[in-house]
Design a protein around this motif. Sequence first.
Motif, PDB file in Angstrom:
ATOM      1  N   ILE A 247       0.843  -1.197   0.000  1.00  0.00           N
ATOM      2  CA  ILE A 247       0.000   0.000   0.000  1.00  0.00           C
ATOM      3  C   ILE A 247       0.880   1.251   0.000  1.00  0.00           C
ATOM      4  O   ILE A 247       1.826   1.359   0.772  1.00  0.00           O
ATOM      5  N   THR A 248       0.542   2.206  -0.902  1.00  0.00           N
ATOM      6  CA  THR A 248       1.308   3.464  -0.930  1.00  0.00           C
ATOM      7  C   THR A 248       0.431   4.687  -0.659  1.00  0.00           C
ATOM      8  O   THR A 248       0.922   5.695  -0.172  1.00  0.00           O
ATOM      9  N   PHE A 249      -0.874   4.625  -0.987  1.00  0.00           N
ATOM     10  CA  PHE A 249      -1.728   5.808  -0.793  1.00  0.00           C
ATOM     11  C   PHE A 249      -3.184   5.381  -0.642  1.00  0.00           C
ATOM     12  O   PHE A 249      -3.623   4.421  -1.274  1.00  0.00           O
ATOM     13  N   CYS A 250      -3.926   6.091   0.217  1.00  0.00           N
ATOM     14  CA  CYS A 250      -5.361   5.822   0.395  1.00  0.00           C
ATOM     15  C   CYS A 250      -6.152   7.106   0.229  1.00  0.00           C
ATOM     16  O   CYS A 250      -5.657   8.188   0.569  1.00  0.00           O
ATOM     17  N   HIS A 251      -7.380   6.957  -0.242  1.00  0.00           N
ATOM     18  CA  HIS A 251      -8.264   8.123  -0.330  1.00  0.00           C
ATOM     19  C   HIS A 251      -9.692   7.683  -0.066  1.00  0.00           C
ATOM     20  O   HIS A 251     -10.177   6.721  -0.665  1.00  0.00           O
ATOM     21  N   LEU A 252     -10.346   8.396   0.872  1.00  0.00           N
ATOM     22  CA  LEU A 252     -11.748   8.120   1.180  1.00  0.00           C
ATOM     23  C   LEU A 252     -12.531   9.403   0.932  1.00  0.00           C
ATOM     24  O   LEU A 252     -12.396  10.357   1.681  1.00  0.00           O
ATOM     25  N   PRO A 253     -13.355   9.452  -0.133  1.00  0.00           N
ATOM     26  CA  PRO A 253     -14.119  10.677  -0.395  1.00  0.00           C
ATOM     27  C   PRO A 253     -15.107  10.959   0.740  1.00  0.00           C
ATOM     28  O   PRO A 253     -15.546  10.048   1.439  1.00  0.00           O
ATOM     29  N   PHE A 254     -15.432  12.244   0.919  1.00  0.00           N
ATOM     30  CA  PHE A 254     -16.373  12.666   1.950  1.00  0.00           C
ATOM     31  C   PHE A 254     -17.734  12.010   1.708  1.00  0.00           C
ATOM     32  O   PHE A 254     -18.232  11.980   0.598  1.00  0.00           O
ATOM     33  N   GLN A 255     -18.318  11.452   2.761  1.00  0.00           N
ATOM     34  CA  GLN A 255     -19.631  10.798   2.753  1.00  0.00           C
ATOM     35  C   GLN A 255     -19.695   9.595   1.796  1.00  0.00           C
ATOM     36  O   GLN A 255     -20.749   9.293   1.239  1.00  0.00           O
ATOM     37  N   SER A 256     -18.558   8.935   1.613  1.00  0.00           N
ATOM     38  CA  SER A 256     -18.538   7.725   0.775  1.00  0.00           C
ATOM     39  C   SER A 256     -18.119   6.551   1.645  1.00  0.00           C
ATOM     40  O   SER A 256     -17.408   6.721   2.634  1.00  0.00           O
ATOM     41  N   LYS A 257     -18.580   5.348   1.255  1.00  0.00           N
ATOM     42  CA  LYS A 257     -18.147   4.171   2.013  1.00  0.00           C
ATOM     43  C   LYS A 257     -17.139   3.347   1.220  1.00  0.00           C
ATOM     44  O   LYS A 257     -16.806   2.243   1.608  1.00  0.00           O
ATOM     45  N   TRP A 258     -16.648   3.911   0.115  1.00  0.00           N
ATOM     46  CA  TRP A 258     -15.694   3.184  -0.730  1.00  0.00           C
ATOM     47  C   TRP A 258     -14.326   3.844  -0.627  1.00  0.00           C
ATOM     48  O   TRP A 258     -14.158   5.002  -0.950  1.00  0.00           O
ATOM     49  N   LEU A 259     -13.362   3.050  -0.155  1.00  0.00           N
ATOM     50  CA  LEU A 259     -12.000   3.537   0.083  1.00  0.00           C
ATOM     51  C   LEU A 259     -11.109   3.116  -1.080  1.00  0.00           C
ATOM     52  O   LEU A 259     -11.041   1.933  -1.421  1.00  0.00           O
ATOM     53  N   TYR A 260     -10.429   4.089  -1.704  1.00  0.00           N
ATOM     54  CA  TYR A 260      -9.484   3.788  -2.794  1.00  0.00           C
ATOM     55  C   TYR A 260      -8.110   3.527  -2.198  1.00  0.00           C
ATOM     56  O   TYR A 260      -7.610   4.318  -1.387  1.00  0.00           O
ATOM     57  N   ILE A 261      -7.491   2.418  -2.604  1.00  0.00           N
ATOM     58  CA  ILE A 261      -6.153   2.074  -2.100  1.00  0.00           C
ATOM     59  C   ILE A 261      -5.194   1.915  -3.278  1.00  0.00           C
ATOM     60  O   ILE A 261      -5.371   1.028  -4.123  1.00  0.00           O
ATOM     61  N   GLY A 262      -4.192   2.800  -3.323  1.00  0.00           N
ATOM     62  CA  GLY A 262      -3.171   2.736  -4.371  1.00  0.00           C
ATOM     63  C   GLY A 262      -1.996   1.919  -3.901  1.00  0.00           C
ATOM     64  O   GLY A 262      -1.673   1.899  -2.709  1.00  0.00           O
ATOM     65  N   THR A 263      -1.350   1.223  -4.842  1.00  0.00           N
ATOM     66  CA  THR A 263      -0.264   0.310  -4.462  1.00  0.00           C
ATOM     67  C   THR A 263       1.038   0.629  -5.183  1.00  0.00           C
ATOM     68  O   THR A 263       1.078   1.440  -6.116  1.00  0.00           O
ATOM     69  N   GLU A 264       2.080  -0.051  -4.729  1.00  0.00           N
ATOM     70  CA  GLU A 264       3.414   0.138  -5.302  1.00  0.00           C
ATOM     71  C   GLU A 264       3.459  -0.306  -6.762  1.00  0.00           C
ATOM     72  O   GLU A 264       4.218   0.222  -7.558  1.00  0.00           O
ATOM     73  N   ARG A 265       2.617  -1.283  -7.113  1.00  0.00           N
ATOM     74  CA  ARG A 265       2.592  -1.757  -8.508  1.00  0.00           C
ATOM     75  C   ARG A 265       1.859  -0.798  -9.439  1.00  0.00           C
ATOM     76  O   ARG A 265       1.815  -1.029 -10.639  1.00  0.00           O
ATOM     77  N   GLY A 266       1.229   0.224  -8.867  1.00  0.00           N
ATOM     78  CA  GLY A 266       0.525   1.190  -9.708  1.00  0.00           C
ATOM     79  C   GLY A 266      -0.952   0.886  -9.875  1.00  0.00           C
ATOM     80  O   GLY A 266      -1.641   1.545 -10.656  1.00  0.00           O
ATOM     81  N   ASN A 267      -1.470  -0.131  -9.163  1.00  0.00           N
ATOM     82  CA  ASN A 267      -2.890  -0.483  -9.271  1.00  0.00           C
ATOM     83  C   ASN A 267      -3.697   0.214  -8.173  1.00  0.00           C
ATOM     84  O   ASN A 267      -3.148   0.625  -7.155  1.00  0.00           O
ATOM     85  N   ILE A 268      -5.027   0.271  -8.390  1.00  0.00           N
ATOM     86  CA  ILE A 268      -5.910   0.834  -7.366  1.00  0.00           C
ATOM     87  C   ILE A 268      -7.010  -0.170  -7.062  1.00  0.00           C
ATOM     88  O   ILE A 268      -7.722  -0.628  -7.964  1.00  0.00           O
ATOM     89  N   HIS A 269      -7.112  -0.523  -5.773  1.00  0.00           N
ATOM     90  CA  HIS A 269      -8.162  -1.430  -5.315  1.00  0.00           C
ATOM     91  C   HIS A 269      -9.182  -0.620  -4.522  1.00  0.00           C
ATOM     92  O   HIS A 269      -8.864   0.452  -4.004  1.00  0.00           O
ATOM     93  N   ILE A 270     -10.386  -1.155  -4.419  1.00  0.00           N
ATOM     94  CA  ILE A 270     -11.459  -0.423  -3.747  1.00  0.00           C
ATOM     95  C   ILE A 270     -12.045  -1.291  -2.638  1.00  0.00           C
ATOM     96  O   ILE A 270     -12.371  -2.454  -2.857  1.00  0.00           O
TER      97      ILE A 270
END
Length: 1097
Positions: free
Chosen positions: A146-169
Amino acid sequence: MKKFNIRKVLDGLKEVSSSSSSSSTPSVQVGPQENNLIQETLQSEHFQLCKTVRHGFPYQPSSMAFDPVQKILAIGTQSGALRLFGRPGVECYCQHETGAAIIQLQFLINEGALVSALADDSVHLWNLRQKRPAVLHSLKFNRERITFCHLPFQSKWLYIGTERGNIHIVNVESFTLSGYVIMWNKAIELSSKTHPGPVVHISDNPMDEGKLIIGFESGIVVLWDLKSKKADYRYTYDEAIHSVAWHHEGKQFICSHSDGTLTTWNIRGQGKPIQTITPHGKQPKDGKKPEPCKPILKVEYKTTRNGDPFIIFSGGLSYDTVGRRPCLTVMHGKSIAVLEMDYPIVDFLTLCETPYPNDFQEPYAVVVLLEKDLVVIDLAQNGYPIFENPYPLTIHESPVTCCEYFADCPVDLIPALYSVGSRQKRQGYSKKEWPISGGNWGQGTQSYSEIIITGHADGTVKFWDASAIMLQVLYKLKTAKVFDRNRSKEDKGSTEVSDEDPFAIQIMAWCPESRMLCVAGVSANVIIYRFSKLEVTTEVLQLLEVRMQYELNETESPDGGGGEQTSAHPTPGASPQTSGPPSHPSTSSNNSDGGNIPCLKVRSSPLKQSPGYQVDLVVQSVWVSGEPPQQITSLAMNSSYGLLVFGNSNGLAVVDYIQKTVVLNLGTVELYGSNDPYQRQPRSPRKTRQPSGGLCDINEYSATSEDRCKSPTSDHRDNSFSRSRSSSVTSIDKEAREAVNSFHFCETFARKGDCTLTPCLYVGTSLGTVLVLALTLPPAGEQRQLQPIIISPTGMLVRLKGSIMRMAFLDSTGSLLPSAFETWYEPNVTADGEEREKIRRRRPVSVSPSSSQELNESQFAVVCSEKQAKVISLPSQTCIYKHSITEASFILRADVVQMNQSVCVACFCANGHIMTLSVPGLRPLMDVNYLPLTDMRIARTFCFTNLGQAMYLCSPTEIQRITYSQETCENLQEMLGELFTPVETPEAPNRGFFKGLFGGGAQSLDREELFGELAAGKASRSLAQHIPGPGGIEGMKGAASGVVGDLARARIALDERGQKLGELEDRTAAMMASADSFSKHAHDMMLKCKDKKWYQF
């Protein structure tokens, strides 16, 4: 004829045999049943050990987050600790079990929950709706970092960026992965042959939730359309990206780069940035690119309704600014403010009026997390002043070297310290209220006041109000002001710690009733302070110099009399003051052998002393025959007797601070007299070199200003002082050295069989001996100023295994006997002498023996060493109880404390055990394996105090408080503050008529439709594993309390009710199915049998 007492002989035999008994023995009653009179009330059920609160700056911080609605700040550290801060006094500490560094924190804004991402590639959901937050869910990634996370305001879906360049939710509610994945090779252009690097940024367009901006480390930024699952635009720059920030209208964004540049991009303009600036770069005249600067690690872009936007960033300074401190830059319109910080910047956050990203942000403050400080800057005031920090985050301003903890102090102490401390406050802070103001204080109220005193490496002493599980600095004392600081460069030859911190505090002794304070420093100096509410200027500081060196070589002594340097030592009963002035005053000691030189030079200029603690007397141990003074190992004072005593590895000195004289200066060996139990070896001949002056008088001192002004500076400062820091000794003189480890002043029976109480000084040594000195004090008043104090050694009381840690006295009922003290009076008052003397003499006197049941058994001495504890009955001096506390380990700290209207011995052992023993019976009441000794800091700072409280420094910047009281553990829940308080979320910004008509407002997105299992399918099971946390429904049931608890319980009840209703529905459905099949079966049977006659059945 003398009566023979068989009982005493037996006691003596038992005393000898007791020292060799094994550790497995419980507390042994050694003597007769004298304590049958005392009913011990403390039982094991009164004790329970638990951590209460942690104060101070989070050690090695790594990340930070802020909830703009709840107004709560979270800080994560490199050791997996999580600290949460609300309004002053609302603090919380949690710990991730793995201990991995926290790389990012994200609040579920106004939901009472927090997501933490750790360096071990795990993500955790914390429930903050309970007083002690707990993990509800965890997700551990197996194949990607894991390299970066983002949780938009009032959302229940968390974006997780990785070292390989992919984004999981990740679905934050269930903590399960969505099947929707953004793969790096789909995001970048197909023609690109290189990997774009790890994901360094993810955020959604403030105006269109369906558009996601993804920043890759290599410099590529992609605008991803979530619905069509493809990249809308790509933006390429040839420098690595560190962070990205949106303009609130969603048409522009800004990137910060590794060469110190900021690039601004239009989302529709693909080719080049619309603006490239190097804020701190020198601009060449010929239009070339400015020279590169250090990386801009983070940028934030915040808009205001009525003015220019703010661009705030950290880093980006030019490379030629060598030695410049780390900076935060605030660009507002055409003005650029560069704010210098004391420590490197870890992270910063801009606090804004709105939680909505698509509205004007209206920033009002910036929270800057530094490596060793937390700074909040007011953006609304000219000059950007900082807010005054109300949290106790300055414990480590200078490293803590020692601590003392006092519970149940006199009620007027905290107000007195606060009133003098409030004058020390700095000016120029922001006028506004502290912006981190969430949470509520706890309900529980403690009725007693607590004070923590910390001594520091730079010579400062800080007093803290520690009442009601909060911490607040009251007053700060700088002891280094007493000394000249202008040491020449030649003196700084050595790089030892002691040379860097010559003023470091080693031991503190404080009398809360008289407010007298004594501090011993590493440079073998002791300073006595009195508390005054009036300012005073001291023209000449009173100084006493003490020569402490005791030789043991009998063969080479010049006068054949046992060669002690202090050979003018009085016979018991004589007074050393009767001899004339010192035979070798320190003025004439500029001799080549380096004698009589103190380690620090006391200032000769007048000292202006503000209200608070003011110097009364400075005592310095001086060099003798080229040997530096030994470090001070023990210190005690008594305000009633007017005495100060300190010991080192060879002996002790008693100072009368009223008459400003040395009363006694003896080697430990001499305290035994002719009853020395040890066969001591002669000291090495190297150490027996005598100075040319031969022997010196006991009361070697200089108290006149002329003498002190001429006192020479040391020529031996370079490396010899550093030797005195170590108390290790060579094998040849190991037996001869017996350090003085502890003292206790009390009014007790000085000799065996005494029937009157005498003021005494008890001395504990490193070889386990307790020696007694009887004090003969002149009457109060004028005679006390003139007549000498007589000190008579009365021999040895008892011997234990290991060095003596603590001594205390009980009366015949088992109550703790406090030392006599003088109540505080204003020392600088100019009232007439009689009135002043009246004030001075009000002091409680210890219990007189006539009030006790038996004259000859009216007190108990409790003695605790590194290995064992003993209770001695006085005045018969028989050991009635002993207990071997530890055999394999040793005790680091022992205190005799009051608890539940009774007394116990509390010990902290080097193997991590915390134990309590009853008094006087020494029954083990509690033994908990709490914490192994991982650091000498813990050993140096651990203290027990009354009412079941204890503390230690768990890191260089944090104080951990613990309790060993069952009652406090039970009440802790009430005392702790609430982090989450029900607050309405602000209304969303108004779209306006035309925007609504022509569709220019924020675009919403049904993320459930995109990322849910129906649309996206299930994620690969091997990618991450879900771990349910301990803070699930069961954890919440136990910990939830208050309004929030009721809400949470209602929610749980609803969940459970829903669950039960669901189960009922399932059962009903099953019964209906069963009934249906039964009717079908019956119908089939009826058809089969319809045409048969009765006899065919």
